[in-house]
Design a protein around this motif. Structure first.
Motif, PDB file in Angstrom:
ATOM      1  N   GLY A   1       0.822  -1.209   0.000  1.00 16.55           N
ATOM      2  CA  GLY A   1       0.000   0.000   0.000  1.00 16.55           C
ATOM      3  C   GLY A   1       0.855   1.258   0.000  1.00 16.55           C
ATOM      4  N   ALA A   2       2.056   1.160   0.580  1.00 12.90           N
ATOM      5  CA  ALA A   2       2.967   2.306   0.576  1.00 12.90           C
ATOM      6  C   ALA A   2       3.673   2.390  -0.773  1.00 12.90           C
ATOM      7  CB  ALA A   2       3.990   2.185   1.703  1.00 12.90           C
ATOM      8  N   SER A   3       4.181   1.276  -1.235  1.00 15.90           N
ATOM      9  CA  SER A   3       4.819   1.206  -2.552  1.00 15.90           C
ATOM     10  C   SER A   3       4.995  -0.269  -2.876  1.00 15.90           C
ATOM     11  CB  SER A   3       6.182   1.922  -2.530  1.00 15.90           C
ATOM     12  OG  SER A   3       6.535   2.336  -3.829  1.00 15.90           O
ATOM     13  N   ALA A   4       4.623  -0.637  -4.099  1.00 13.52           N
ATOM     14  CA  ALA A   4       4.660  -2.064  -4.443  1.00 13.52           C
ATOM     15  C   ALA A   4       6.024  -2.458  -4.985  1.00 13.52           C
ATOM     16  CB  ALA A   4       3.587  -2.366  -5.487  1.00 13.52           C
ATOM     17  N   GLN A   5       6.336  -3.739  -4.906  1.00  8.49           N
ATOM     18  CA  GLN A   5       7.560  -4.264  -5.513  1.00  8.49           C
ATOM     19  C   GLN A   5       7.404  -4.319  -7.041  1.00  8.49           C
ATOM     20  OE1 GLN A   5      10.185  -4.420  -3.907  1.00  8.49           O
ATOM     21  NE2 GLN A   5       9.513  -4.457  -1.768  1.00  8.49           N
ATOM     22  N   LYS A   6       8.535  -4.463  -7.723  1.00  8.11           N
ATOM     23  CA  LYS A   6       8.506  -4.353  -9.191  1.00  8.11           C
ATOM     24  C   LYS A   6       8.750  -5.702  -9.866  1.00  8.11           C
ATOM     25  CE  LYS A   6       8.556  -0.187  -7.721  1.00  8.11           C
ATOM     26  NZ  LYS A   6       7.253   0.313  -7.238  1.00  8.11           N
ATOM     27  N   PRO A   7       7.927  -6.036 -10.849  1.00  2.00           N
ATOM     28  CA  PRO A   7       8.169  -7.283 -11.577  1.00  2.00           C
ATOM     29  C   PRO A   7       9.327  -7.105 -12.564  1.00  2.00           C
ATOM     30  CG  PRO A   7       6.283  -6.144 -12.514  1.00  2.00           C
ATOM     31  CD  PRO A   7       6.741  -5.320 -11.333  1.00  2.00           C
ATOM     32  N   ARG A   8       9.882  -8.237 -12.941  1.00  2.00           N
ATOM     33  CA  ARG A   8      11.009  -8.212 -13.893  1.00  2.00           C
ATOM     34  C   ARG A   8      10.624  -7.473 -15.178  1.00  2.00           C
ATOM     35  NH1 ARG A   8      11.921 -13.143 -12.792  1.00  2.00           N
ATOM     36  NH2 ARG A   8      13.583 -13.050 -11.252  1.00  2.00           N
TER      37      ARG A   8
ATOM     38  N   VAL B   1      -4.889  -0.065  -8.167  1.00  2.00           N
ATOM     39  CA  VAL B   1      -3.986  -1.172  -7.882  1.00  2.00           C
ATOM     40  C   VAL B   1      -4.754  -2.461  -7.571  1.00  2.00           C
ATOM     41  CG1 VAL B   1      -2.273  -1.920  -6.182  1.00  2.00           C
ATOM     42  CG2 VAL B   1      -2.362   0.479  -6.869  1.00  2.00           C
ATOM     43  N   HIS B   2      -5.906  -2.295  -6.923  1.00  2.00           N
ATOM     44  CA  HIS B   2      -6.606  -3.461  -6.375  1.00  2.00           C
ATOM     45  C   HIS B   2      -7.800  -3.922  -7.208  1.00  2.00           C
ATOM     46  CE1 HIS B   2      -4.306  -3.516  -2.679  1.00  2.00           C
ATOM     47  NE2 HIS B   2      -4.584  -2.245  -2.443  1.00  2.00           N
ATOM     48  N   MET B   3      -8.295  -3.101  -8.134  1.00  2.00           N
ATOM     49  CA  MET B   3      -9.527  -3.469  -8.843  1.00  2.00           C
ATOM     50  C   MET B   3      -9.594  -2.804 -10.213  1.00  2.00           C
ATOM     51  SD  MET B   3     -11.605  -1.203  -6.147  1.00  2.00           S
ATOM     52  CE  MET B   3     -13.126  -0.592  -6.831  1.00  2.00           C
ATOM     53  N   ALA B   4     -10.501  -3.293 -11.057  1.00  2.00           N
ATOM     54  CA  ALA B   4     -10.685  -2.664 -12.370  1.00  2.00           C
ATOM     55  C   ALA B   4     -11.358  -1.312 -12.173  1.00  2.00           C
ATOM     56  CB  ALA B   4     -11.544  -3.573 -13.232  1.00  2.00           C
ATOM     57  N   VAL B   5     -10.895  -0.325 -12.923  1.00  2.00           N
ATOM     58  CA  VAL B   5     -11.427   1.031 -12.789  1.00  2.00           C
ATOM     59  C   VAL B   5     -11.977   1.476 -14.140  1.00  2.00           C
ATOM     60  CG1 VAL B   5     -10.660   3.438 -12.616  1.00  2.00           C
ATOM     61  CG2 VAL B   5      -9.961   1.797 -10.872  1.00  2.00           C
ATOM     62  N   ASP B   6     -13.126   2.156 -14.111  1.00  2.00           N
ATOM     63  CA  ASP B   6     -13.696   2.700 -15.344  1.00  2.00           C
ATOM     64  C   ASP B   6     -14.153   4.125 -15.069  1.00  2.00           C
ATOM     65  OD1 ASP B   6     -15.245   3.422 -17.520  1.00  2.00           O
ATOM     66  OD2 ASP B   6     -16.001   1.386 -17.837  1.00  2.00           O
ATOM     67  N   VAL B   7     -13.311   5.088 -15.442  1.00  2.00           N
ATOM     68  CA  VAL B   7     -13.605   6.490 -15.090  1.00  2.00           C
ATOM     69  C   VAL B   7     -14.866   7.002 -15.778  1.00  2.00           C
ATOM     70  CG1 VAL B   7     -11.251   7.177 -14.473  1.00  2.00           C
ATOM     71  CG2 VAL B   7     -11.980   7.339 -16.866  1.00  2.00           C
TER      72      VAL B   7
ATOM     73  N   VAL C   1      -0.125  -6.005 -15.375  1.00  2.00           N
ATOM     74  CA  VAL C   1      -1.351  -6.288 -14.598  1.00  2.00           C
ATOM     75  C   VAL C   1      -2.533  -6.604 -15.521  1.00  2.00           C
ATOM     76  CG1 VAL C   1      -0.710  -5.051 -12.491  1.00  2.00           C
ATOM     77  CG2 VAL C   1      -1.965  -3.815 -14.277  1.00  2.00           C
ATOM     78  N   CYS C   2      -2.523  -6.007 -16.726  1.00  2.00           N
ATOM     79  CA  CYS C   2      -3.631  -6.288 -17.654  1.00  2.00           C
ATOM     80  C   CYS C   2      -3.563  -7.733 -18.152  1.00  2.00           C
ATOM     81  CB  CYS C   2      -3.616  -5.327 -18.841  1.00  2.00           C
ATOM     82  SG  CYS C   2      -4.165  -3.678 -18.377  1.00  2.00           S
ATOM     83  N   GLU C   3      -2.333  -8.230 -18.306  1.00  2.00           N
ATOM     84  CA  GLU C   3      -2.200  -9.618 -18.747  1.00  2.00           C
ATOM     85  C   GLU C   3      -2.775 -10.564 -17.684  1.00  2.00           C
ATOM     86  OE1 GLU C   3       1.424 -12.280 -20.396  1.00  2.00           O
ATOM     87  OE2 GLU C   3       1.244 -10.191 -21.068  1.00  2.00           O
ATOM     88  N   ILE C   4      -2.531 -10.257 -16.431  1.00  2.00           N
ATOM     89  CA  ILE C   4      -3.091 -11.077 -15.343  1.00  2.00           C
ATOM     90  C   ILE C   4      -4.594 -10.838 -15.270  1.00  2.00           C
ATOM     91  CG2 ILE C   4      -3.159 -11.341 -12.827  1.00  2.00           C
ATOM     92  CD1 ILE C   4      -0.171 -10.529 -12.824  1.00  2.00           C
ATOM     93  N   GLY C   5      -4.985  -9.566 -15.383  1.00  2.00           N
ATOM     94  CA  GLY C   5      -6.407  -9.189 -15.280  1.00  2.00           C
ATOM     95  C   GLY C   5      -6.696  -8.593 -13.907  1.00  2.00           C
ATOM     96  N   MET C   6      -7.234  -7.384 -13.884  1.00  2.00           N
ATOM     97  CA  MET C   6      -7.521  -6.735 -12.603  1.00  2.00           C
ATOM     98  C   MET C   6      -8.554  -7.531 -11.815  1.00  2.00           C
ATOM     99  SD  MET C   6      -5.353  -4.350 -12.397  1.00  2.00           S
ATOM    100  CE  MET C   6      -5.822  -3.716 -10.802  1.00  2.00           C
ATOM    101  N   GLU C   7      -9.466  -8.212 -12.519  1.00  2.00           N
ATOM    102  CA  GLU C   7     -10.477  -9.016 -11.801  1.00  2.00           C
ATOM    103  C   GLU C   7      -9.797 -10.177 -11.075  1.00  2.00           C
ATOM    104  OE1 GLU C   7     -10.913  -7.931 -14.869  1.00  2.00           O
ATOM    105  OE2 GLU C   7     -12.733  -6.685 -14.752  1.00  2.00           O
TER     106      GLU C   7
END
Ligand SMILES: Cc1ncc(COP(=O)(O)O)c(C=O)c1O
Length: 410
Positions: free
Chosen positions: A30-37, A208-214, A295-301
């Motif tokens: 929540g403070a800052s996430a780790q980074k994927p390769r 970060v945690h869910m799909a968002v649709d502005v 994250v899109c490849e994994i899917g926010m859902e």
């Protein structure tokens, strides 16, 4: 029941390291996430194989990087459901995005006595810029209170709406409690009261945690920050409806945001470039693009479902620990992957220090939400926040660490 594992954990090199000789249990995303390769490598590819300034060079590597940079704008727009990439302004972080709105939109639309409504759950980043604006313009800040622990009082909110209300600023997911706020209901109540009211949604945690649709939520402004979304620091996003951005003056002046400069006067580019003065965070934008692709490849859902399973596992377990009290909504369906709690007889910093010795990284303190802490009647909490790489072992290590802390501190 089978154990909750994260199939994506191996993508994060840091999670194979240790802290105080123990396997790293990272519960401070929540403070800052780790980074994927994928992010690390995308940034490294630019720096070692094609770096140049953008928007200006006529040569190939500058043109290629300009195209890659602008393509991230398109992917960000798609990620949050914006109508066009012209609605995406790159900023340094969420904080700068909110300051941009306060100083550019706020100073041209708010006058003495006008009202801004914020919630008691806001991060300081969505309070202090409006306080600065209030000092400059004489506008007034009103606050949506909480009902009990962890929800906004929506009927009190409706009472706060008045003909002087010009802007509502509300956090989508509370960083300190995990509460998912009903921003759609807040926005539609505001629209029904007065369609001219502008709404800024702080999406620093929700993106970060869910799909968002502005567009579905109908926010006028939506902000988020790259480093919490598995991307680099130094890059954030301001989404604004194009017509709203178009009516806003520049925030900062300098190169790249102008059409023509003369000492007799300067003309400015259209949004979003009008708001991006100077050399942008080129490599960081590329990193953000890689994070969004990841994250899109994994899917926010899928990410949301994984974190919900972790919450459903950890919540009853924590509730069995004597003296541990979780703050925020009891119903895990109403919150994202954040567990904020107090331990009777243990100051949050002491708990944090014992957990550190166990290899468990959590955040302790006010979480940049001092008014919220005051409303909850606590000085600070311990916060364990999940990422897509969090698994059941992490939560078991947290519980074991808490048992140790309770023993040591009793
Ligand atoms: C809800 C919320 N808003 C705003 C911010 C500020 O983000 P940044 O420091 O990246 O600008 C944070 C960071 O903790 C946050 O959690």
């Amino acid at each position: 029941m089978s154990r909750i594992v994260s199939s994506w954990r191996a993508d994060f090199p840091v999670l194979a390291t240790t802290m105080h000789g123990k396997p790293l249990v990272f519960l401070d995303s929540g403070a800052s996430a780790q980074k994927p390769r994928a992010v690390i490598e995308a940034m490294d590819r630019v720096l070692s194989g094609g770096y140049a300034n953008i928007h200006r060079g006529l040569y190939e590597i500058s043109q290629n990087l300009t195209a890659a940079f602008e393509d991230v704008r398109v992917r960000v727009a798609r990620f949050i459901g914006a109508e066009s990439e012209k609605e995406i302004v790159f900023t340094r972080n969420s904080t700068e995005a909110i300051n941009l709105v306060a100083q550019s939109w706020g100073r041209t639309h708010l006058w003495e006595g006008d009202e801004i409504i914020l919630s008691a759950m806001e991060h300081h980043a969505n309070i202090v810029p409006w306080q600065l604006l209030a000092e400059q313009t004489g506008c007034v800040i009103k606050v949506i209170p909480l009902t009990g622990e962890g929800h906004l009082d929506l009927s009190a909110f409706e009472q706060l709406l008045s003909e002087k209300t010009k802007l509502i600023g509300v956090v989508h997911v509370s960083n300190a409690l995990g509460t998912i706020n009903p921003v759609e209901a807040i926005i539609s109540a505001a629209r029904a009261f007065d369609p001219a009211i502008r709404v800024l949604v702080d999406g620093s945690q929700s993106a970060v945690h869910m799909a968002v649709d502005v567009r579905a939520m109908d926010a006028d402004f939506f902000v988020f920050t790259g480093h919490k979304l598995y991307g680099p620091t130094g890059i954030g996003v301001l989404y604004g409806k194009y017509a709203v951005l178009e009516a806003m003056p520049p925030y900062q002046g300098g190169g790249d945001m102008i059409e023509r400069v003369r000492f007799s006067g300067t003309t400015y580019k259209e949004p979003p470039y009008r708001f991006e003065a100077g050399t942008p965070a080129i490599v960081e934008v590329i990193g953000l693009g890689a994070a969004i692709d990841y994250v899109c490849e994994i899917g926010m859902e899928a990410i949301a479902a994984h974190e919900r399973a972790l919450l459903d596992y950890a919540t009853p377990l924590m509730n069995t620990l004597k003296g541990v009290r979780i703050h925020g909504p009891e119903n895990t369906a109403e919150k994202a992957g954040i567990l904020s709690f107090s331990v009777a007889g243990g100051h949050p910093s002491d708990i944090g220090m014992v957990l550190d010795q166990c290899g468990v990284a959590v955040r302790t303190g006010h979480h940049c939400c001092m008014p919220l802490m005051e409303a909850l009647g606590v000085e600070a909490t311990v916060r364990a926040s999940f990422g897509l790489y969090t698994n059941q072992d992490d939560l078991d290590a947290l519980v074991a660490g808490l048992n140790k802390a309770r023993m040591l501190l009793s």
